[in-house]
Design an enzyme around this catalytic site. Structure first.
Site, PDB file in Angstrom:
ATOM      1  CD1 TRP A 103      -2.153  -2.271   1.603  1.00 53.98           C
ATOM      2  CD2 TRP A 103      -3.051  -1.071  -0.058  1.00 53.98           C
ATOM      3  NE1 TRP A 103      -3.203  -3.002   1.089  1.00 53.98           N
ATOM      4  CE2 TRP A 103      -3.766  -2.290   0.068  1.00 53.98           C
ATOM      5  CE3 TRP A 103      -3.426  -0.157  -1.039  1.00 53.98           C
ATOM      6  CZ2 TRP A 103      -4.845  -2.599  -0.754  1.00 53.98           C
ATOM      7  CZ3 TRP A 103      -4.500  -0.468  -1.863  1.00 53.98           C
ATOM      8  CH2 TRP A 103      -5.196  -1.677  -1.719  1.00 53.98           C
ATOM      9  CG  ASP A 173      -3.232   4.317   4.085  1.00 55.21           C
ATOM     10  OD1 ASP A 173      -4.287   4.137   4.727  1.00 55.21           O
ATOM     11  OD2 ASP A 173      -2.975   3.705   3.025  1.00 55.21           O
ATOM     12  CE  LYS A 197      -8.228  -2.298   4.653  1.00 54.99           C
ATOM     13  NZ  LYS A 197      -8.413  -3.591   3.997  1.00 54.99           N
TER      14      LYS A 197
END
Length: 362
Positions: A103, A173, A197
């Site tokens: 990511w 992030d 999530k």
């Protein structure tokens, strides 16, 4: 519910049964309005109350200072990969990225399309099995910001502490570990996270940003990609993902009812320890992918002696009600995502299944 799956999906992921049941009860008629919240105008008082309450709950639970904006945006964290450099990477400046895995690499790739982006540190040479030491992070003098990915869902690594960046805004992030542990928000210029999530369902992206960073975006950016558009309109410039925000509201109330973020962090540590102990106590039958010092409390990644055994493990686990244990296609192996809403009982059941599988196949 006796037939609930043991849900270890990486995202969209498990939601608390209590939250789902409350949403079910209110689905057709919200607050006596005779309508579902999905049918309401986002300009109406009922939805705006839900919207504002979710923001306030986030401030309370996460300790967000008054000089930070709380935004509900769309497009997932992946859109933030572009919005951040578009809004914050001025000419003559560099965007610095700590490369920790899949990511972080995607965020870096997007930044390079916008302007000058550089690596501040990287663990690529170690297959992203570890988080770089904070002392290894080199921030250029002309840095517009330093970007980190606090938890890598694919590799299963997580920052245990965050770098002190001084006057350079730190951007995080936190898509896969937000609200899983207390965080000093004041160390960050901006935090962003997809909701699917730990915060709720897919469809809404949270941005927590210092007001000075989002109050005056460059005029050359399209309206919907400017932070000041959303900051000055309370995230209601256009129609928001109202049902997703409503579910975030319910999820935040669940976190509060369960003792807040510190209590959730303690519960997370307790339940993930069950699985890590199963790995470490297996005599090498199960092998953790991430270095021990960098292990994630959210995504437990591990391998087995052969790929054939891994396939057998997946097949048998599914027959026993486990979902989502296959590793990401880019790295293979196995992965158990143990986000906030994954119950202790599910982790206990997985640890017991792992022990039984080893007895039969070790």
């Amino acid at each position: 519910m006796a037939n609930r799956a043991y849900n270890f999906n990486a995202g969209p992921a498990a939601l608390p049964l209590e939250v789902l049941q409350q949403a079910q009860e209110q689905f057709i008629d919200y607050a006596g309005s005779g309508m579902s919240i999905m049918e309401m105008s986002h300009r109406g008082a009922i939805y705006e109350g839900v919207h504002n309450e979710a923001q306030q709950l986030l401030r309370e639970l996460f300790g967000i200072p008054d000089n930070y904006k709380v935004l509900f945006l769309q497009g997932g964290a992946s859109t933030q990969f572009s919005m951040i450099p578009m809004n914050l990477l001025a000419e003559g400046k560099s965007a610095a990225y700590v490369m920790t895995g899949s990511w972080a690499s995607k965020a870096f790739k997007e930044a390079k399309l916008i302007g000058n982006a550089v690596e501040a540190a990287s663990s690529k040479a170690d297959q992203y099995k570890r988080i770089p030491a904070l002392s290894d992070i080199q921030i250029p003098e002309n840095a517009a910001y330093l970007h980190i990915t606090s938890n890598e869902t694919i590799e299963g690594t997580q920052f245990t502490d965050f770098p002190d960046t001084g006057d350079v805004p730190l951007i995080g992030d936190m898509s896969s570990d937000i609200l899983s542990r207390p965080v000093d928000i004041s160390k960050f210029g901006m935090i962003y996270a997809g909701a699917q999530k730990n915060l709720g369902p897919s469809g809404v992206t949270l941005v927590i940003a210092r007001e000075d960073l989002v109050s005056d975006s460059p005029k050359t950016i399209p309206t919907m990609l400017r932070y000041d558009t959303h900051a000055s309109n309370n995230s209601l410039y256009n129609t928001p993902p109202s049902f997703s925000v409503y579910l975030v509201n319910l999820m935040l109330k669940w976190v509060k009812a369960n003792g807040g973020v510190a209590a959730i962090a303690a519960a997370n540590a307790e339940k993930t320890k069950l699985i890590y102990d199963a790995i470490d106590g297996s005599g090498g039958f199960y092998r953790g992918f991430a270095d021990a010092a960098s292990r994630s409390q959210m995504n437990i990644t591990f391998r087995m002696p052969t790929e054939e055994l891994e396939k057998q493990f997946i097949k048998e686990s599914e027959q026993h009600g486990f979902v989502g244990l296959k590793g990401h296609r880019s790295v293979g192996g196995l992965r158990a995502s143990t986000y906030n809403a994954v119950p202790f009982a599910s982790c206990k059941a997985l640890a017991e299944f792992m022990a039984d599988f080893q007895r039969r196949n070790g």
